[in-house]
Design a protein around this motif. Sequence first.
Motif, PDB file in Angstrom:
ATOM      1  N   MET A 210       0.833  -1.196   0.000  1.00  0.00           N
ATOM      2  CA  MET A 210       0.000   0.000   0.000  1.00  0.00           C
ATOM      3  C   MET A 210       0.869   1.247   0.000  1.00  0.00           C
ATOM      4  SD  MET A 210      -2.754   1.791   0.074  1.00  0.00           S
ATOM      5  CE  MET A 210      -3.895   0.417   0.035  1.00  0.00           C
ATOM      6  N   LYS A 211       0.702   2.086  -1.011  1.00  0.00           N
ATOM      7  CA  LYS A 211       1.451   3.342  -1.080  1.00  0.00           C
ATOM      8  C   LYS A 211       0.885   4.336  -0.069  1.00  0.00           C
ATOM      9  CE  LYS A 211       2.575   2.848  -6.009  1.00  0.00           C
ATOM     10  NZ  LYS A 211       1.754   1.662  -6.315  1.00  0.00           N
ATOM     11  N   THR A 212       1.712   5.275   0.330  1.00  0.00           N
ATOM     12  CA  THR A 212       1.294   6.284   1.296  1.00  0.00           C
ATOM     13  C   THR A 212       1.456   7.684   0.711  1.00  0.00           C
ATOM     14  OG1 THR A 212       3.492   6.416   2.319  1.00  0.00           O
ATOM     15  CG2 THR A 212       1.921   4.830   3.252  1.00  0.00           C
ATOM     16  N   ARG A 213       0.711   8.615   1.292  1.00  0.00           N
ATOM     17  CA  ARG A 213       0.828  10.033   0.967  1.00  0.00           C
ATOM     18  C   ARG A 213       0.789  10.813   2.277  1.00  0.00           C
ATOM     19  NH1 ARG A 213      -2.646  10.866  -4.710  1.00  0.00           N
ATOM     20  NH2 ARG A 213      -1.960   8.884  -5.655  1.00  0.00           N
TER      21      ARG A 213
ATOM     22  N   LYS B  96       2.202  10.040   7.337  1.00  0.00           N
ATOM     23  CA  LYS B  96       2.053   9.146   6.208  1.00  0.00           C
ATOM     24  C   LYS B  96       0.770   8.340   6.363  1.00  0.00           C
ATOM     25  CE  LYS B  96       6.942   8.550   5.014  1.00  0.00           C
ATOM     26  NZ  LYS B  96       8.049   7.575   4.860  1.00  0.00           N
TER      27      LYS B  96
ATOM     28  N   SER C 219      -2.143   5.726   4.348  1.00  0.00           N
ATOM     29  CA  SER C 219      -2.392   4.872   3.187  1.00  0.00           C
ATOM     30  C   SER C 219      -3.232   5.648   2.197  1.00  0.00           C
ATOM     31  CB  SER C 219      -3.126   3.605   3.627  1.00  0.00           C
ATOM     32  OG  SER C 219      -4.293   3.901   4.383  1.00  0.00           O
ATOM     33  N   GLU C 220      -2.832   5.629   0.932  1.00  0.00           N
ATOM     34  CA  GLU C 220      -3.546   6.457  -0.037  1.00  0.00           C
ATOM     35  C   GLU C 220      -4.981   5.972  -0.265  1.00  0.00           C
ATOM     36  OE1 GLU C 220      -1.187   6.542  -3.563  1.00  0.00           O
ATOM     37  OE2 GLU C 220      -1.752   4.528  -4.204  1.00  0.00           O
TER      38      GLU C 220
ATOM     39  N   ARG D 135      -8.440   4.274  -9.034  1.00  0.00           N
ATOM     40  CA  ARG D 135      -7.141   4.598  -9.623  1.00  0.00           C
ATOM     41  C   ARG D 135      -7.197   5.963 -10.310  1.00  0.00           C
ATOM     42  NH1 ARG D 135      -2.244   4.053  -8.505  1.00  0.00           N
ATOM     43  NH2 ARG D 135      -2.283   6.294  -8.905  1.00  0.00           N
TER      44      ARG D 135
ATOM     45  N   LYS E  49      -2.423  14.040  -8.148  1.00  0.00           N
ATOM     46  CA  LYS E  49      -1.388  14.091  -7.110  1.00  0.00           C
ATOM     47  C   LYS E  49      -1.807  14.911  -5.897  1.00  0.00           C
ATOM     48  CE  LYS E  49       1.217  18.011  -9.120  1.00  0.00           C
ATOM     49  NZ  LYS E  49       0.155  18.369 -10.092  1.00  0.00           N
TER      50      LYS E  49
ATOM     51  N   SER F 127      -4.475   0.789  -5.320  1.00  0.00           N
ATOM     52  CA  SER F 127      -3.206   1.461  -5.071  1.00  0.00           C
ATOM     53  C   SER F 127      -2.073   0.849  -5.880  1.00  0.00           C
ATOM     54  CB  SER F 127      -2.865   1.396  -3.577  1.00  0.00           C
ATOM     55  OG  SER F 127      -1.629   2.004  -3.303  1.00  0.00           O
ATOM     56  N   ALA F 128      -2.187  -0.441  -6.189  1.00  0.00           N
ATOM     57  CA  ALA F 128      -1.119  -1.140  -6.903  1.00  0.00           C
ATOM     58  C   ALA F 128      -1.241  -1.034  -8.422  1.00  0.00           C
ATOM     59  CB  ALA F 128      -1.097  -2.611  -6.492  1.00  0.00           C
TER      60      ALA F 128
ATOM     61  N   LYS G 106      -1.247   0.561 -12.168  1.00  0.00           N
ATOM     62  CA  LYS G 106      -0.501   1.612 -12.835  1.00  0.00           C
ATOM     63  C   LYS G 106      -1.423   2.787 -13.148  1.00  0.00           C
ATOM     64  CE  LYS G 106       2.911  -1.424 -15.037  1.00  0.00           C
ATOM     65  NZ  LYS G 106       3.484  -1.874 -16.339  1.00  0.00           N
TER      66      LYS G 106
END
Length: 327
Positions: free
Chosen positions: A1-4, A10, A12-13, A270, A276, A298-299, A301
């Motif tokens: 999981m990407k974060t912002r 931070k 989880s997005e 997505r 951004k 989140s994964a 593209k």
Amino acid sequence: MKTRLLCNKKVSEVGLGTWQLGSADWGNVTEEKAFEILTKFVKKGGNFIDTADVYGSGLSEKYIGKFIKETKADVLVATKLGRRTDKEYGWPENFTYDSMLDHVEDSLKRLGMSSIFLEQLHCVPKDELYRGVVFDHLRRLQDEGYIENWGASVENIEEALVCLDEEGISTLQVIFNIFRQNVADELFEKAAAKNVGIIVRVPLASGLLSGKFDESSTFGFYDHRNYNAEGEYFNVGETFSGLPFYDGVKLVDGLRGMLPQGNMAQWAIRWILDHKEVSVVIPGASKPSQVESNMAASALKPLPWETHEKLRKFYNDDVISLVRGEI
């Protein structure tokens, strides 16, 4: 999981919206099911949970608080205030300092916390935002240690811009999805310039953008997609993003050739994450499998720029004229 980053933390997005956990407005979710949903969310790397004091008259907050106490989960909780009707200063008289303090203290008790990571105004009347006193109260609550950060959940761009002018605001929560694209034009760049985080709610247009509904789909008596389909009880934008249901179903059919093959809900999320300026998107879930599916976005593209252009043209040509209410 990407974060912002949100409020210098931070996150989880893909977060978790918990309106469903209140067992009202979406159908019943038992405590056992709520714990399964929360457990799946944390196991998949989620750490940002959004709730409100009116979700099931506090039931959502209670479930979250009990879950955190029992599991020691390391999560950040945002809640909201301003729409309660169960006290002598109920809606729309919720906006004295004493009433807001009372509501914050009630949330703290239900959540089992000594301070709230993020407290948000919950779609309060526009007149209150222009008057501005509610923001003074939030700053005082922050100074006194009841809340760490504060923001506002709003219904339209005008309200968002009023809030954005307030000193100390950390977040804005907005309706933003493929069927409600205009908010990005007037708000996102300005919010980013002020380091104000964007929390996106209603990302799937109340399930329309899952692609699983057709014209024969029905909803339970207590489901807001039934009783608020025309905005009879609260802002119409909260239900199907303001689209008439049958029009929304037809629009989804038009989307199928524009998005990649696969899970439409994931691609809809997505699309949001491709912006951004978005700090976190908070889809809700009434079962663990929905949590897992949503978080998988989140994964993925990023969508090609050409796809974004097609989706914007689709919005301008076919969608925006059908959206009801202020946007």
